[in-house]
Every structure is written in structure tokens, then in C-alpha cells.
Write a protein that holds these residues in place. Structure first.
Motif, PDB file in Angstrom:
ATOM      1  N   ALA A  16       0.836  -1.208   0.000  1.00 39.99           N
ATOM      2  CA  ALA A  16       0.000   0.000   0.000  1.00 39.99           C
ATOM      3  C   ALA A  16       0.869   1.255   0.000  1.00 39.99           C
ATOM      4  O   ALA A  16       0.560   2.253  -0.671  1.00 39.99           O
ATOM      5  CB  ALA A  16      -0.922  -0.011   1.227  1.00 39.99           C
ATOM      6  N   GLU A  19       2.363   1.877  -3.496  1.00 39.91           N
ATOM      7  CA  GLU A  19       1.356   2.457  -4.402  1.00 39.91           C
ATOM      8  C   GLU A  19       1.154   3.947  -4.101  1.00 39.91           C
ATOM      9  O   GLU A  19       1.085   4.775  -5.004  1.00 39.91           O
ATOM     10  CB  GLU A  19       0.028   1.697  -4.266  1.00 39.91           C
ATOM     11  CG  GLU A  19       0.072   0.341  -4.977  1.00 39.91           C
ATOM     12  CD  GLU A  19      -1.041  -0.623  -4.564  1.00 39.91           C
ATOM     13  OE1 GLU A  19      -1.974  -0.203  -3.837  1.00 39.91           O
ATOM     14  OE2 GLU A  19      -0.955  -1.803  -4.970  1.00 39.91           O
ATOM     15  N   MET A  20       1.094   4.282  -2.810  1.00 40.47           N
ATOM     16  CA  MET A  20       0.875   5.676  -2.423  1.00 40.47           C
ATOM     17  C   MET A  20       2.055   6.559  -2.844  1.00 40.47           C
ATOM     18  O   MET A  20       1.867   7.644  -3.407  1.00 40.47           O
ATOM     19  CB  MET A  20       0.692   5.729  -0.902  1.00 40.47           C
ATOM     20  CG  MET A  20       0.189   7.039  -0.375  1.00 40.47           C
ATOM     21  SD  MET A  20       0.359   7.083   1.424  1.00 40.47           S
ATOM     22  CE  MET A  20       1.902   7.958   1.548  1.00 40.47           C
ATOM     23  N   GLN A  24       2.287   9.629  -5.764  1.00 44.89           N
ATOM     24  CA  GLN A  24       2.644  11.031  -5.492  1.00 44.89           C
ATOM     25  C   GLN A  24       3.951  11.428  -6.191  1.00 44.89           C
ATOM     26  O   GLN A  24       4.473  12.525  -5.970  1.00 44.89           O
ATOM     27  CB  GLN A  24       2.689  11.298  -3.974  1.00 44.89           C
ATOM     28  CG  GLN A  24       3.845  10.672  -3.242  1.00 44.89           C
ATOM     29  CD  GLN A  24       3.741  10.854  -1.711  1.00 44.89           C
ATOM     30  OE1 GLN A  24       2.646  10.936  -1.148  1.00 44.89           O
ATOM     31  NE2 GLN A  24       4.873  10.936  -1.054  1.00 44.89           N
ATOM     32  N   GLY A 219      -3.680   0.807   3.871  1.00 47.12           N
ATOM     33  CA  GLY A 219      -3.435   2.173   3.405  1.00 47.12           C
ATOM     34  C   GLY A 219      -3.409   3.196   4.533  1.00 47.12           C
ATOM     35  O   GLY A 219      -2.757   4.240   4.421  1.00 47.12           O
ATOM     36  N   ALA A 223      -0.330   5.664   5.106  1.00 42.88           N
ATOM     37  CA  ALA A 223      -0.456   7.131   5.131  1.00 42.88           C
ATOM     38  C   ALA A 223       0.359   7.725   6.276  1.00 42.88           C
ATOM     39  O   ALA A 223       1.014   8.769   6.119  1.00 42.88           O
ATOM     40  CB  ALA A 223      -1.925   7.526   5.245  1.00 42.88           C
ATOM     41  N   GLY A 226       3.927   7.471   5.411  1.00 42.97           N
ATOM     42  CA  GLY A 226       4.200   8.449   4.364  1.00 42.97           C
ATOM     43  C   GLY A 226       4.489   9.822   4.950  1.00 42.97           C
ATOM     44  O   GLY A 226       5.407  10.525   4.498  1.00 42.97           O
TER      45      GLY A 226
END
Ligand code: NAI
Length: 256
Positions: A16, A19-20, A24, A219, A223, A226
Motif C-alpha cells: 500500500a 502504491e501511495m 505522489q 493504506g 499514510a 508516508g
């Protein structure tokens, strides 16, 4: 674009996150056992050394971030080999590359399990950086019927290593924030199958109460990771952030 290495990139939280980050605009170097840019077994020194070398090659000597997601929850010594030494050795191996980047960041994945009963001898050996002793003690724990303590022990040791390392000259002194996200129960291939068994689900729900929104999707954890490795994080380091639906606050109570 920033170059970020992510371990455990083939599944769950790591997948996840990849992918994130790609969405970006970051360049991601995925590390995992079978399906990844860099295929390496992080339970072995050979795999760790090769992973460091191949990440350096693929990044052409430049690396802006590392996120160590790879982990195993088995009641087996391998949990110590992957979750502690696989993370620490990889981070230490990649640290010189990070130190050369303009705004480097590192993050790892802990667990609410790190607050559960542990095998102190395993943790002590980890923090002494003695993998052989840690694995021997882990094997003894399995023989003594306490293999279930190994996953919590690996995550507790990782959190303690992080809190010490983060504030040293190597990390804080080199301008590299180093933090952890500690999830509760995440609906990834690691945990989802457990919840299909009614009896096991009951055990999990009692061990990890999540009053806010229940189980998390991968996800959600991605986040938080991230943000920790974003350039927006200039001053947070040495922290274990529980993204766990309130499990840690429920279990440990109001004292901080
Ligand atoms: P997952 O099983 O979906 O993904 C883990 C990934 O790590 C897999 O792709 C696997 O191939 C890789 N991996 C395992 N051993 C490896 C090795 N020796 N060498 C290289 N790669 C290896 O699990 P999930 O849930 O995404 O787990 C990610 C992290 O989150 C782990 O550190 C786990 O301990 C932690 N975590 C997970 C929770 C959950 O409920 N799923 C709760 C708390 C923490």
C-alpha cells in the motif's frame, strides 16, 4: 523526485505504501523475498548485505528515504531474525546513503504487540546486537512453549533500539528523523486469515481492543508512514506512533 526504499513491498502495508508513494511521484525501490525490484531474504546476513548493495545500485548511490515494513508474525525465531535484525542491519547499511541526501527520512513498522509480555533475554541479546544469542534464546523459548512471546519481543526490541539510535550522532546528528508506526490489527494477508476463525478472532479482539473504527486497512498505516518520511517531518524523531484505533491507550491507560 525522491528515492525511497520500502521493504515488504510485495504485500499488505508495504505494498500500500509503494502504491501511495508512486502515485505522489516518488521513485520507489521495493525489497521483498520473491516479487520485488530487489529480491532478498532479510532473515539472513547474505540477503541483508545484498539488499543494501542492490538498493544503492538501483538508486545510483542516492536514497532519500527508507521504510522497513517486512515482518513475520510467526511464533518462531525467524520473527526475531526478520523483525529485529532484518530491520536494524538494513537501516544501518543504508544509513550512509541517507546521510548524503538533502532531506533524508527513515521509518519502521512496530506493533501493539510490542506492549505485550516479552522474553527479556531475547530483547537483551537483540539490544546487545548479538544475533546468534538472540536466536538461541528464541529457540529455547519455542522449546519451552513460549514461542508466542517472540513476535512481541522482536517488536519491543525494535522500538527500544529506535528510541536509542534516533537521538545519536548517526541519526539525529546526521539530520535523519527515525520513527515507527505501531499498528493494532491491520487487514493485510498477515492478519486477515486469523480473523476468519471465530475462536482466533475472539482472542485477537480481546488482546487488541480497537474502539476507534476497528481493524485498519493497510493504506491507513501507509499514510502515517508516508508523513513520517515526508519532508514535512522536520522535528519528529525517536517516536513510536500507535495507529491502532485506540488499542494502546485502552490497554496502557492514561499515564504517559
Ligand atoms: P504481510 O504479510 O502482508 O507483508 C509482509 C511482507 O514482508 C511480505 O511481502 C513478506 O514477503 C515480507 N517478508 C517477510 N519475511 C521476509 C524476509 N525474510 N525477507 C524479505 N521480505 C520478507 O504483512 P503486513 O501486515 O503488511 O505487515 C507489515 C508489517 O506490519 C510487519 O512488520 C508486521 O509485523 C507489522 N504489523 C502488522 C499488523 C497486522 O495486523 N497485519 C499489526 C501490527 C504490525
Amino acid at each position: 523526485t525522491r528515492r525511497i526504499a520500502v521493504t515488504g513491498s510485495a504485500s499488505g502495508i508495504g505494498k500500500a505504501l509503494v502504491e501511495m508513494l508512486r502515485a505522489q511521484g516518488d521513485t520507489v525501490i521495493g525489497v521483498d523475498r520473491d516479487t520485488a525490484d530487489v529480491r532478498a531474504d532479510l532473515s539472513t546476513d547474505e540477503g541483508r548485505t545484498r539488499a543494501v548493495a542492490e538498493v544503492a545500485d538501483l538508486g545510483a548511490g542516492r536514497l532519500d528515504g527508507v521504510v522497513a515494513c517486512a515482518g513475520v508474525s510467526l511464533p518462531d525465531p525467524i520473527a526475531v531474525g526478520v523483525n529485529y535484525f532484518g530491520v536494524v542491519r538494513l537501516l544501518e547499511g543504508l544509513r550512509p546513503l541517507l546521510a548524503a541526501a538533502p532531506q533524508p527520512r527513515a521509518a519502521v513498522v512496530g506493533s501493539i504487540a510490542g506492549t505485550q509480555p516479552v522474553d527479556q533475554a531475547v530483547i537483551d541479546a537483540c539490544l546487545r546486537d548479538d544475533e546468534q544469542a538472540a536466536l538461541e534464546r528464541a529457540r529455547a523459548a519455542v522449546e519451552g512453549g513460549a514461542g508466542f512471546r517472540l513476535y512481541p519481543s522482536s517488536k519491543s526490541a525494535l522500538a527500544q533500539w529506535l528510541r536509542r539510535a534516533a537521538v545519536t550522532a548517526d541519526w539525529a546528528g546526521a539530520g535523519i528523523p527515525l520513527n515507527a508506526v505501531a499498528p493494532g490489527v491491520v487487514l493485510s494477508p498477515m492478519a486477515a486469515p486469523l480473523l476468519e476463525d471465530e475462536a482466533m478472532k475472539k482472542v485477537v479482539d480481546e488482546a487488541v481492543p480497537m474502539p476507534l473504527n476497528g481493524y485498519a486497512e493497510p493504506g491507513v498505516i501507509a499514510a502515517a508512514l508516508g508523513w513520517l518520511i515526508s519532508t514535512g517531518n522536520t522535528h519528529m524523531t525517536g517516536q513510536v506512533i500507535y495507529v491502532d484505533g485506540g488499542a494502546e491507550a485502552t490497554l496502557r491507560g492514561p499515564e504517559v
